[in-house]
Write a protein that holds these residues in place. Structure first.
Motif, mmCIF file in Angstrom:
data_model
loop_
_atom_site.group_PDB
_atom_site.id
_atom_site.type_symbol
_atom_site.label_atom_id
_atom_site.label_comp_id
_atom_site.label_asym_id
_atom_site.label_seq_id
_atom_site.Cartn_x
_atom_site.Cartn_y
_atom_site.Cartn_z
ATOM 1 N N MET A 36 45.262 55.545 36.490
ATOM 2 C CA MET A 36 44.382 54.548 35.805
ATOM 3 C C MET A 36 43.450 54.002 36.856
ATOM 4 N N PHE A 37 42.263 53.390 36.524
ATOM 5 C CA PHE A 37 41.207 52.851 37.445
ATOM 6 C C PHE A 37 41.094 51.487 37.300
ATOM 7 N N LEU A 38 41.087 50.651 38.537
ATOM 8 C CA LEU A 38 40.633 49.334 38.463
ATOM 9 C C LEU A 38 39.108 49.283 38.827
ATOM 10 N N VAL A 39 38.431 48.789 38.235
ATOM 11 C CA VAL A 39 36.960 48.834 38.641
ATOM 12 C C VAL A 39 36.455 47.229 38.738
ATOM 13 N N GLU A 40 36.200 47.118 39.891
ATOM 14 C CA GLU A 40 35.873 45.453 40.395
ATOM 15 C C GLU A 40 34.371 45.199 40.640
ATOM 16 N N SER A 41 33.763 44.240 40.358
ATOM 17 C CA SER A 41 32.283 44.027 40.827
ATOM 18 C C SER A 41 31.758 42.545 40.197
ATOM 19 N N GLY A 42 30.980 42.004 41.204
ATOM 20 C CA GLY A 42 30.773 40.585 40.915
ATOM 21 C C GLY A 42 31.685 39.626 40.525
ATOM 22 N N GLY A 43 32.935 39.826 41.008
ATOM 23 C CA GLY A 43 34.062 38.828 40.531
ATOM 24 C C GLY A 43 34.787 39.330 39.187
ATOM 25 N N LYS A 44 34.375 40.263 38.696
ATOM 26 C CA LYS A 44 34.901 40.681 37.438
ATOM 27 C C LYS A 44 35.617 41.985 37.600
ATOM 28 N N ARG A 45 36.681 42.128 36.619
ATOM 29 C CA ARG A 45 37.830 43.267 36.906
ATOM 30 C C ARG A 45 37.978 43.898 35.466
ATOM 31 N N ALA A 46 37.725 45.275 35.631
ATOM 32 C CA ALA A 46 37.951 45.984 34.259
ATOM 33 C C ALA A 46 39.068 47.196 34.737
ATOM 34 N N LEU A 47 40.039 47.140 33.748
ATOM 35 C CA LEU A 47 41.149 48.450 33.971
ATOM 36 C C LEU A 47 40.945 49.299 32.907
ATOM 37 N N HIS A 48 40.813 50.736 33.247
ATOM 38 C CA HIS A 48 40.884 51.889 32.487
ATOM 39 C C HIS A 48 42.169 52.616 32.929
#
Ligand SMILES: [Zn+2]
Ligand SMILES: [Zn+2]
Length: 401
Positions: free
Chosen positions: A141-153
């Motif tokens: 799975m991928f944790l994607v972080e940017s500008g204080g936001k966190r998305a998990l695919h």
């Protein structure tokens, strides 16, 4: 952070997800569609499959064709990433496809690889892969972080395979406080199916091997957890473990043994026999578990023995004439074996999370926004009782978090 699902909001497979920030743009999974095909023209994405390259990378969660199969259509200057063992297995799969239908597999050798827990940074975006439990080996799975936001695919996942018991801890440790959870929902339209753990499957396999000497298994050559369960079941019953002599399956198992940390995946030297007529005597005497495919070699071996048990260890939908994914080739192979006297058993478990497992991941990750993909029935997420808000998107639609 903007998330766009190009394809996969209302179907299983063919998933393509884009995550974009001010300075970065990546694609997660570039899969080919699974049948039934909708007859649409091939998916074109400006800057990824056509036009001038404008994409930091295509990140593939695992080697199944419905997640990786579009690789030849990605612009040459856009890097494609995959796990390193997954890449080696996929290379074998694509070479076999080349032998069958001329697939050009050269691009696979250029794939970059990533490692669990080691982030890759692209401009203002950080992408961290974590190993996940699925029927494909070396899936992430991928944790994607940017500008204080966190998305998990999540990619495709489950919690009942060999890594399954570890999964809640992995989510707890690495994937909490998630703003956007992009999560697979295959089983939402298959809720009547019972889900065995791979361990339970192994126990049932052992019972069959205990009671029968000629056991053939039809399963995907890359469904490593299931194959390992059959391997250990055969070992426990002192049966020979046989694969087709064309080298394809044994090469895949070798890659697994070389790359796995767990002894569960150690297929050991000299313990996997490549089928040949010279083995017939020993096979008849010791009994055997033959990991076959719907091919000529398996058919020959079936015809060489009597009192065969044929274990069908794939999704039963392929054999169901009224299902759109009905596979005439598999079906006629099975029917022929049965007509020739084989006794048919079904022993399979899903590579996908149950509704309960999905609910659990939504809870552990604390996801504020939940975006179902890889599902024929994403609307079923509305009634899962999640704290986070479910957003069922349409293909091509995006959402900003
Ligand atoms: Zn899939
Ligand atoms: Zn998959």
């Amino acid at each position: 952070m903007q998330i766009k699902i190009y394809r996969g909001t209302h179907r299983i497979g063919g998933c393509v997800t884009e995550i974009k920030t001010e300075d970065a743009r990546i694609i997660i999974d570039a899969g080919e569609e699974l049948p039934p095909f909708d007859g649409n023209a091939p998916l074109e994405i400006e800057g990824v499959t056509c036009g001038n390259a404008q994409c930091g990378g295509v990140f593939i969660t695992h080697y199944h064709g419905d997640h990786a199969g579009m690789y030849n259509r990605i612009l040459p200057s856009v890097p494609i990433y995959m796990g390193s063992a997954a890449k080696r297995i996929y290379s074998l799969v694509q070479r076999a496809a080349h032998a069958q239908n001329g697939t050009d597999f050269g691009r696979v050798e250029t794939f970059k690889t990533y490692e669990a827990g080691k982030p890759i940074c692209i401009a203002d975006m950080k992408i961290t892969p974590y190993a996940i439990d699925h029927s494909a080996f070396d899936a992430y799975m991928f944790l994607v972080e940017s500008g204080g936001k966190r998305a998990l695919h999540t990619g495709d996942f489950r919690m009942h395979g060999a890594r399954g018991r570890k999964m809640p801890e992995v989510f707890k440790k690495y994937a909490r406080d998630i703003d956007a959870l992009i999560i697979e929902g295959t089983m939402m339209s298959r809720r009547g199916e019972t889900i065995l753990t791979e361990r339970q499957l192994g126990q049932r396999a052992q019972k069959i091997l205990h009671d029968n000497k000629s056991v053939f298994v039809l399963c995907s050559s890359t469904n490593i957890d299931t194959i390992a369960e059959f391997f250990w079941a055969a070992a426990a019953e002192n049966r020979m473990f046989i694969v087709c002599e064309d080298d394809y399956q044994s090469k895949i198992l070798r890659v697994v043994s070389q790359n796995a940390k767990s002894s569960f995946y150690d297929f050991g030297r000299g313990k996997v026999y490549a089928y040949g007529k010279n083995l017939h005597g020993a096979m008849a005497e010791r009994g055997f578990c033959f990991i076959g495919r719907t091919n000529r070699i398996t058919r020959q071996a079936l015809n060489a023995f009597s009192d065969n048990v044929l274990i069908y260890s794939m999704w039963t939908g392929y054999l169901n004439k009224s299902h759109p994914a009905y596979d005439e080739y598999k079906s006629s192979f099975v029917n022929e074996a049965v007509a020739n006297g084989s006794s048919l058993r079904y022993l399979h478990t899903s590579g996908h999370a149950s509704a309960d497992q999905i609910r659990r991941v939504c809870a552990i990750t604390g996801a504020k926004t939940i975006i179902p993909i890889h599902s024929e029935y994403p609307e079923a997420f509305y009634s899962l009782g999640t704290d986070g808000a479910v957003h069922v998107l349409q293909d091509g639609e995006s959402i900003t978090v």
